[in-house]
Design an enzyme around this catalytic site. Structure first.
Site, PDB file in Angstrom:
ATOM      1  CE  LYS A  78      -4.058   1.865   0.014  1.00  0.00           C
ATOM      2  NZ  LYS A  78      -3.514   2.857  -0.961  1.00  0.00           N
ATOM      3  CE  LYS A 114       4.701   7.384  -1.558  1.00  0.00           C
ATOM      4  NZ  LYS A 114       3.770   7.718  -0.463  1.00  0.00           N
ATOM      5  CB  SER A 357      -6.033   4.614   1.675  1.00  0.00           C
ATOM      6  OG  SER A 357      -5.778   5.782   0.929  1.00  0.00           O
TER       7      SER A 357
END
Length: 424
Positions: A78, A114, A357
């Site tokens: 994530k 990322k 999120s």
């Protein structure tokens, strides 16, 4: 200090070098789990992709893109995707690692990842931006997915870009996997409260820290570096609590008003002009003088590496809230600690964004969506609970909040690594 990748040679104050030093500092607090610590110093997967697109004038341009999955022991990767001319593999590696720490610190069922493209998006038309986004998504499509790795917005990316990424992934897989990205438009499966979530997390952790310091937010002076989604949302909430936003800085300029800005006016100005520069409700000042401003709370919410050792000696704030990722280099961290300046580190302070999120991801799976009030109540509860555990750890070991956050997070990550074992 060595890098696990021969083509990345970090320095002490570089993003990856900073992260490695932070990990080394936490080793004494990990007990028997320290035997696994090298797991944290090596990204699990690093993907570098070429992104060729046809420009509007018919020429073909190439951009370099990255997606790094640092650790997946606790769940899918994530982390956001940034578009910036200075993006490097080393930077994305560090950002993915900080996402591992951040997700574990607030106990979300995620690993860290990322992405980024080295590009100045302001030089592309909207159609060129769309073509680049879709090609990038296709190139990294083999490693992303709702249960593999879930991208999100970051620097210079937004809900529209997430919509293009989601659509591209769905077209390529023949699915309707709205949960492949977060930070989407609300009508495409996005979550209410997501846009201001990171700034809200900065405010909530800042409010709790101020209580610990017996600092009254009523009349407190706040300086904000970066006035995008994070900085502006945090500034708005602090102003609502009675604080005065006395200084702001972004790529367009630096401004100051000892009496505080009118938040509605500066927000409208930034929306209209793209930055704080030229705001008539304040005086312009030299950019470097921002670090000398008389204030009680400093919020670095721009890019990494902004608080250097030299600047740390000049900061007048008693409380630093890291809205950006990696804004303080280790040498500056030590100076601030010696000076008695409390730093609420990025890996907990700005975790509000990834927390909402997570809420979006959960809502996409269930196709049941919460109200914004429900989102905010859940966010505040998670942030306050996570900060309390970190603070208790800091008090128990007499360490900084940053080292305590790493201690809590690394223990969770390495415990998962140990219990899963090695395959084969």
């Amino acid at each position: 200090m060595t890098s696990p990748l021969s083509y990345v040679q970090p320095t002490a104050d570089s993003p990856w070098g900073t992260y490695l030093m932070q990990v080394d500092r936490v080793a004494p607090y990990l007990g028997h789990l320290s035997r696994w610590i090298d797991t944290l110093k090596r990204p699990k997967r690093t993907l570098i992709v070429d992104i060729p697109i046809e420009l509007d004038n018919g020429e073909v341009a190439h951009f370099e893109g990255y997606r790094v999955q640092h650790n997946l022991s606790r769940g899918p990767g994530k982390g956001g995707v940034r578009y910036h001319p200075d993006v490097t593999l080393e930077e994305v590696m560090a950002l993915s690692a900080w996402m591992s720490i951040k997700n574990a610190a607030v106990n979300l069922p995620y690993g860290g990842a990322k992405g980024g493209i080295r590009v100045d998006p302001k030089k592309l038309s909207n159609k060129e931006l769309e073509r680049m986004t879709r090609r990038y998504t296709s190139e990294i499509g083999m490693i992303i997915g709702p249960q593999q790795d879930i991208p999100a917005p970051d620097v210079n990316t937004n809900p529209q870009i997430m919509a293009w990424m989601m659509d591209t992934y769905c077209m390529n897989t023949g699915s309707n996997a709205t949960g492949v990205v977060t930070g989407k438009p609300v009508h495409l499966g996005g979550s209410l409260g997501r846009v201001k979530a990171t700034g809200r997390g900065v405010f909530v952790t800042g409010r709790e820290a101020a209580r610990r310091l017996n600092m009254n937010l009523e009349g407190a002076r706040v300086a904000v570096q970066g006035f995008g989604n994070v900085g502006s949302a945090a500034a708005e909430l602090f102003a609502q609590a009675g604080a005065k936003i006395v200084a702001a800085q972004d790529h367009t300029g630096t401004i100051y008003n000892s009496k505080g800005f009118d938040i509605a006016d500066i927000t409208a100005h930034v929306k209209a002009t793209g930055g704080v520069g030229g705001f008539k409700g304040a005086e312009p000042m030299d950019g470097e003088a921002f670090w000398d401003v008389a204030c009680d709370i400093l919020i670095p919410a721009a890019l990494e590496g902004q608080i250097t050792a030299e600047r740390a000696n000049r900061i007048q704030a008693k409380l630093v809230l890291e809205g950006a990722n990696g804004p303080t280099v280790p040498s500056a961290d030590d100076i601030l600690a010696e000076r008695g300046v409390l730093v609420v580190p990025d890996v907990i302070c700005n975790a509000g964004g990834v927390t909402v999120s997570y809420f979006e991801w959960v809502q996409d799976f269930s196709s049941f969506f919460w109200t914004e009030d429900e989102i905010n109540v859940r966010l505040d509860k998670i942030m306050i609970g996570a900060l309390k555990k970190i603070w208790d750890t800091a008090d128990r070991h007499q360490i900084t909040l940053r080292t305590a956050t790493f201690a809590v997070a690394c223990e969770r990550i390495l415990k998962a690594r140990e219990e899963r074992g090695l395959y084969p």
